[in-house]
Design a protein around this motif. Structure first.
Motif, mmCIF file in Angstrom:
data_model
loop_
_atom_site.group_PDB
_atom_site.id
_atom_site.type_symbol
_atom_site.label_atom_id
_atom_site.label_comp_id
_atom_site.label_asym_id
_atom_site.label_seq_id
_atom_site.Cartn_x
_atom_site.Cartn_y
_atom_site.Cartn_z
ATOM 1 N N VAL A 174 -45.420 -25.805 -16.106
ATOM 2 C CA VAL A 174 -46.280 -24.846 -16.807
ATOM 3 C C VAL A 174 -45.462 -23.624 -17.179
ATOM 4 N N LEU A 227 -56.512 -20.263 -20.903
ATOM 5 C CA LEU A 227 -56.527 -21.607 -21.477
ATOM 6 C C LEU A 227 -56.004 -21.613 -22.905
ATOM 7 N N GLU A 228 -56.398 -20.613 -23.673
ATOM 8 C CA GLU A 228 -55.955 -20.533 -25.070
ATOM 9 C C GLU A 228 -54.453 -20.285 -25.168
ATOM 10 N N ALA A 275 -56.899 -27.849 -15.748
ATOM 11 C CA ALA A 275 -55.961 -27.006 -16.502
ATOM 12 C C ALA A 275 -55.876 -25.609 -15.897
ATOM 13 N N ILE A 310 -52.657 -23.637 -14.249
ATOM 14 C CA ILE A 310 -52.203 -22.360 -14.819
ATOM 15 C C ILE A 310 -52.274 -21.253 -13.782
ATOM 16 N N LYS A 367 -61.491 -31.390 -17.185
ATOM 17 C CA LYS A 367 -60.218 -31.030 -17.816
ATOM 18 C C LYS A 367 -59.995 -29.522 -17.765
ATOM 19 N N ARG A 368 -61.056 -28.760 -17.990
ATOM 20 C CA ARG A 368 -60.936 -27.304 -17.940
ATOM 21 C C ARG A 368 -60.553 -26.848 -16.532
ATOM 22 N N ASN A 400 -52.090 -21.102 -22.951
ATOM 23 C CA ASN A 400 -51.225 -22.027 -22.227
ATOM 24 C C ASN A 400 -51.669 -23.479 -22.426
ATOM 25 N N GLU A 401 -50.853 -24.240 -23.122
ATOM 26 C CA GLU A 401 -51.126 -25.668 -23.271
ATOM 27 C C GLU A 401 -50.490 -26.412 -22.096
ATOM 28 N N VAL A 402 -51.299 -27.245 -21.463
ATOM 29 C CA VAL A 402 -50.824 -27.943 -20.264
ATOM 30 C C VAL A 402 -51.136 -29.429 -20.390
ATOM 31 N N ASP A 403 -50.114 -30.271 -20.091
ATOM 32 C CA ASP A 403 -50.362 -31.713 -19.992
ATOM 33 C C ASP A 403 -51.131 -31.969 -18.694
#
Length: 435
Positions: A115, A295-296, A349, A353, A345-346, A298-301
């Motif tokens: 991350v 969330l906006e 994630a 983060i 998922k939220r 940071n893009e996380v797999d």
């Protein structure tokens, strides 16, 4: 132990692990010898059963047990050696497990993603403040009275706020439809628990009266057959009852744990509870803004295993709210994964983060904040000190509080770097925001 690792796709890794035969066979031999000391078999004294017979009788079970333990232990040793952090349990595929042979297996699993935190200095956060007025307290007391209200049958036309006992039959194009019929159904007029127009059609009816009303089902109604459809309901009113609120006297106050004092003491108690709920709601508003922007930014797999676990947690929580289920209840058919996937998922994630924020900023739960949160929880019980002692004696419970405090500290850490504005609101605007 021999180990090789490869990346199959994205977060998925494959470990091929080989364990020398001596390691497995030696452990099996050791356990069989230990077992032989306590085994009783007809014709032999305790502890004198030949190892060959013990092996014939119990060898397969002991081998299975040892191999399972060796696979589990060697997998985590290999993951540590290769410096990978598994997310969820691996899928194990044995390649070689024969007696006297080296044990070889393949473990396929996902790893936690890397991350990289985005810049939070551009975050915009609004801090709200609100006061609790005497009117707010009066409204809350009226709400509490309604929760304790009783219903008294009356001989008059039904009005909004009354409770009616009704029979009804719904038809569409002259045909009854599924779920459109009931007898002895209790309904509070004005609750908006039925489709638009249904409750309005009952207002003015008296016990014993019958009436057919026309309604239109909403376009977003859950039944495809009835979405936007015109229908008729034949309604019979069996009984009309009006609400009787309890008097503001000792028996009512006692229902809320107040044994001494009158209305003034009760108002003070209600205000204290309202202040606690308001403070929690104000914190939640700030936290929600911070989490949305995290969330906006940071893009996380997301590891599929973590999402699947979170879906199951959410499903279990909903099942607990349902209470006891029938024996043939199938959670996955009634509550499919798709119901919970977005929330899961939220949550996953945000967990990843927030965990990275904690790590990068070296944030640790403050003991004073943990104590304060425990005391706030305990304050709602009859013996607060007993609750506090219990929390501090249960490591798992205390860990949950520490996690919540840590999350609050992450929020404050980010708010200090963000652009913050202040706004004043009413109690109702904070506690009952409009959709």
């Amino acid at each position: 132990m021999q180990v090789s690792i490869e990346t199959t796709s994205g977060l998925e890794r494959r470990l091929t692990i080989g364990v020398p035969a001596d390691t497995v066979e030696g452990e099996i031999e050791k356990r069989l010898k230990e077992a032989a000391k306590n085994i009783r078999i007809n014709g032999f004294r305790k502890g004198k059963v030949p190892l060959k017979i013990v092996k014939q009788r119990y060898g397969a079970g002991v081998r299975q047990e040892v191999v399972g333990e060796v696979i589990s232990r060697s997998f985590y040793e290999a993951a540590q050696k290769e410096d990978v952090k598994p997310a969820g349990q691996p899928s194990i595929q044995p390649k070689q497990m024969g007696e006297g042979q080296d044990l070889e297996f393949v473990a396929t699993f996902e790893v936690y993603p890397e991350v990289e935190l985005g810049d939070v200095s551009g975050f915009k956060v609004t801090r709200y403040s609100a006061d609790i007025t005497d009117e707010d307290i009066d409204k809350m007391i009226e709400t509490l009275r309604k929760h304790q209200a009783t219903w008294e049958e009356v001989d008059r036309a039904a009005a909004e706020g009354d409770q009616v006992d009704i029979d009804f039959t719904g038809t569409k194009d002259g045909e009854e439809f599924q779920g459109g019929k009931a007898e002895g159904h209790t309904l509070e007029l004005g609750s908006n628990s039925m489709i638009p127009g249904f409750e309005d059609g009952i207002v003015g009816m008296k016990a014993g009266e019958e009436k057919t009303i026309k309604v239109t089902f909403p376009e977003d109604y859950q039944s495809d057959e009835l979405k936007g459809a015109d229908a008729e309901f034949a309604i019979k009113v069996n009984k009309v009852s009006e609400q009787k609120l309890p008097e503001l006297k000792k028996p009512f106050f006692q229902k809320f744990g107040l044994e001494k004092g009158g209305i003034k003491t009760f108002q003070k108690e209600v205000k204290t509870n309202m202040e606690r709920e308001l403070n929690n709601a104000l914190k939640a508003k700030v936290k929600s803004q911070v989490m949305d922007q995290l969330l906006e930014a940071n893009e996380v797999d997301l590891p599929k295993a973590l999402v699947a676990n979170e879906i199951q947690v959410l499903r279990n929580q909903m099942m607990q709210r349902f209470g006891q289920q029938p024996k043939d209840f199938d959670p996955k058919s009634i509550l499919p994964d798709t119901m919970f996937e977005e929330d899961a998922k939220r949550r996953v994630a945000l967990g990843l983060i927030v965990g990275e924020v904690v790590k990068s900023a070296d944030i640790k739960p403050e003991a004073k904040a943990v104590r304060k949160m425990v005391e706030e929880i305990a304050s709602t019980y009859e013996d607060p000190q007993e609750v506090i002692d219990y929390y501090y004696s249960q490591r798992e419970l205390l860990a949950g509080i520490e996690s919540a405090v840590l999350e609050d500290q992450v929020v404050e850490h980010i708010v200090k770097q963000a652009e913050v504005s202040e706004e004043t609101a009413t109690y109702d605007e904070i506690m009952q925001p409009k959709a």
